[in-house]
Design an enzyme around this catalytic site. Structure first.
Site: not given
Length: 152
Positions: A8, A65-67, A69-71, A98
């Site tokens: 993004d 993305c920025g963090t 997390i969203g992706m 794993h």
């Protein structure tokens, strides 16, 4: 290998920095955007990449993305995707050995380009351990996906 990539507006710079590294390792990069700082919605790019991986049109995917997390959240909604959010070298190796992750998520605001390059290199070069306990666990994850899948 064919590597599908998407980002993004908060991750496109890191995506563009990682592409030459991936190509230098002998992989083909399929870039599904975005390529600017204009605000966009990360689920659109996660879906574009993950559909290609799930369909076998790309071997693996990388989302930024920025963090991250969203992706990661969006990617793991796509059946057949095992997306791992990684910000360190140990996790990059472990998620391949794993968990047989097929999509990697990174946060541009969390890791710098040098660490991100090392993560990507390790993740692309590490194979899934064929150990029975790891295979069994991945199969249980697939069974969860099948259990909750909505069939028309």
């Amino acid at each position: 290998m064919k590597i599908a990539m998407g980002a993004d507006h908060a991750g496109y710079r890191l995506k563009d920095e990682l592409k030459p590294l991936i190509e230098s390792l002998g992989h083909e990069v399929q870039d599904y955007g975005c390529s600017c700082a204009d605000s966009v919605d990360y689920p659109d790019y996660a879906l574009a990449v993950c559909e290609k991986v799930a369909a076998g049109e790309a071997d693996k995917g990388i989302l930024i993305c920025g963090t991250g997390i969203g992706m990661t959240i969006a990617a793991n909604k796509v059946p057949g995707i095992r997306c791992a959010l990684v910000h360190d070298l140990f996790s990059a190796k472990a998620t391949r050995e794993h968990n047989d992750s097929n999509v990697l998520a990174l946060g541009e605001r969390v890791v710098g380009p040098g660490v991100a390059q090392e993560i990507v290199k390790i993740w692309l070069e590490t194979e899934f351990s064929e150990g029975e306990r790891h295979r069994n666990r991945v199969n249980k994850v697939k069974a969860l996906e099948d259990k909750f899948a909505i069939h028309p």
